[in-house]
Design a protein around this motif. Structure first.
Motif, short mmCIF file in Angstrom:
data_model
loop_
_atom_site.label_atom_id
_atom_site.label_comp_id
_atom_site.label_asym_id
_atom_site.label_seq_id
_atom_site.Cartn_x
_atom_site.Cartn_y
_atom_site.Cartn_z
N LEU A 173 56.56 1.03 28.92
CA LEU A 173 55.40 0.30 28.41
C LEU A 173 54.60 1.19 27.45
N GLY A 174 54.42 2.45 27.82
CA GLY A 174 53.72 3.36 26.92
C GLY A 174 54.45 3.56 25.61
N ALA A 175 55.77 3.64 25.69
CA ALA A 175 56.56 3.80 24.47
C ALA A 175 56.44 2.57 23.57
N ALA A 176 56.46 1.39 24.18
CA ALA A 176 56.32 0.17 23.39
C ALA A 176 54.97 0.11 22.69
N ARG A 177 53.96 0.66 23.33
CA ARG A 177 52.63 0.68 22.72
C ARG A 177 52.50 1.74 21.63
N ALA A 178 53.21 2.84 21.79
CA ALA A 178 53.02 3.99 20.90
C ALA A 178 54.05 4.09 19.79
#
Length: 410
Positions: A173-178
């Motif tokens: 999820l963090g990767a998708a946001r960043a």
């Protein structure tokens, strides 16, 4: 509303609780979830967003056909093909921003196909009981996949495996946001090389190409770097390639750190202009902390660090490498220039160097001249690959191709 949506894939008939836990963590962090069932025999406790029947149909088959095969390997390959097709369909429709797949060996086999179907820049996470295992050959591993070991997760939830699952859920999820996906604002040049201790041309070539308006990506040709290079080349992502470190071809021939059997073929098949040189062609890389493989024992070698050691080929083996490189270039559908530095192809093979072998170098150069395919133009250079004259010749050829319209203007 959730800002990013993650596709969760796995066998919901056997790992329902673990997959539900992943979904809960992602939703708890404000993300959205789509669920995909890739099981064959059983059913989830609750319906998933993409059913196993839809997955099998996307693979050109059916659940009944998978069952009737009577073979778990055949059945899971049906589901692997379908899940890959369905994941790509969802991504292209804008329905998902990343994917996480959970599994043991069966699920991991499927996960590699599913993740490979998605472009570089789409966050891809595999939670597996065999993460980082030699069971996974380089050619199966997508260029930017992330893995975490599913510790203690073979059967059912517990506090140990939750540590892995929660990290993976937060990471995807963090990767998708960043993530900042490749923009393709400038034509991209793909280059292969190693660190400056052995090959140095990129120090000159990268800024020179950037000054001409190109973006340059340099791939570390130690197995996985070459795999990433070939993955992008197969997509036609490069305006041109400077494949100056094809050592992984040698590695594949002699049991070293391979990037797969298709190394040095995908750019040509995609119609991408290629500048090719035999950087480190004479070396076979192996894991330095392990015992030297039997076929490489007794040879001169160089310990690059505690992880990596390189052994030297003899003259006949170098002739085989020359023929193999030439064979791989035969299928090119765009111009090929072969730069042949006759004074040496890595820093350690200079006269007086630890790995210098004048006879072996001469044998390679002779074979390369004889075997070079008609599709390619061979440029024999009276210099070493790390000399300024090599980079100057590469730029001269490159600029000529730009002037001819074979490479787009930067």
């Amino acid at each position: 509303m959730p800002d990013k949506t993650i596709l969760i894939a796995g066998t919901y008939d056997t790992k329902d609780a673990e997959l539900a836990y992943l979904a809960d963590v992602i939703r708890g962090q404000g993300g959205g979830v789509l669920t995909m069932d890739v099981s064959v025999l059983g059913d989830p406790s609750q319906p998933t967003d993409i059913s196993k029947h839809q997955v099998a149909e996307a693979g050109g088959s059916s659940i009944q056909a998978a069952i009737d095969s009577g073979d778990e390997n055949t059945a899971m390959q049906i589901m692997a093909k379908g899940s890959a097709a369905k994941a790509l369909e969802l991504y292209r429709a804008g329905s998902i921003d990343g994917v996480i797949v959970l599994g043991g060996t069966m699920g991991t086999d499927l996960a590699l196909d599913l993740c490979a179907a998605l472009p570089l820049g789409v966050p891809k996470y595999i939670v597996s009981t065999v993460s980082f295992s030699p069971l996974m050959p380089p050619e199966r591993i997508p260029a930017d996949v992330q893995m975490i070991l599913w510790a203690g997760g073979l059967y059912g939830l517990n506090s140990v495996c939750k540590a892995s699952l929660s990290q993976a859920a937060g990471a995807v999820l963090g990767a998708a946001r960043a993530v900042e996906p490749p923009k393709r604002e400038r034509p991209l040049i793909g280059m292969t090389s190693f660190g400056k201790t052995v090959l140095r041309y990129m120090v000159t070539l990268k800024p020179a190409l950037e000054d001409r308006g190109y973006e340059v990506a340099v791939f570390h040709a130690t197995g996985m770097g070459g795999r990433a290079f070939e993955s992008l080349a197969s997509e036609g992502a490069f305006a041109a390639v400077m494949d100056f470190a094809p050592q992984e071809v040698t590695n594949h021939l002699f049991g070293g750190l391979s990037a797969g059997a298709d190394r040095m073929t995908n750019a040509g098949a995609a119609g991408t202009p290629q500048l090719v040189a035999p950087g480190c062609y004479d070396l076979v890389d192996f894991v330095g902390w392990q015992e030297t493989p039997p076929q490489l024992q007794g040879r001169p070698s160089h310990a690059h660090n505690r992880l990596l050691t390189s052994a030297v080929l003899d003259a006949d083996e170098r002739r085989l490498v020359a023929r193999t490189i030439s064979d791989k270039l035969q299928g090119a559908t765009a111009p090929v220039a072969v730069l042949l530095p006759e004074q040496g192809c890595n820093e350690w093979d200079r006269p007086g160097g630890d790995l210098h072998d004048a006879e072996g170098l001469s044998a390679f150069c002779d074979e390369m001249r004889a075997a070079c395919p008609g599709i390619a133009t061979l440029h024999a250079l009276d210099c070493h690959i790390n000399d300024a004259a090599f980079a100057e010749k590469a730029l001269e050829i490159f600029d000529g191709w730009v002037a001819e319209g074979l490479i787009p203007q930067g």
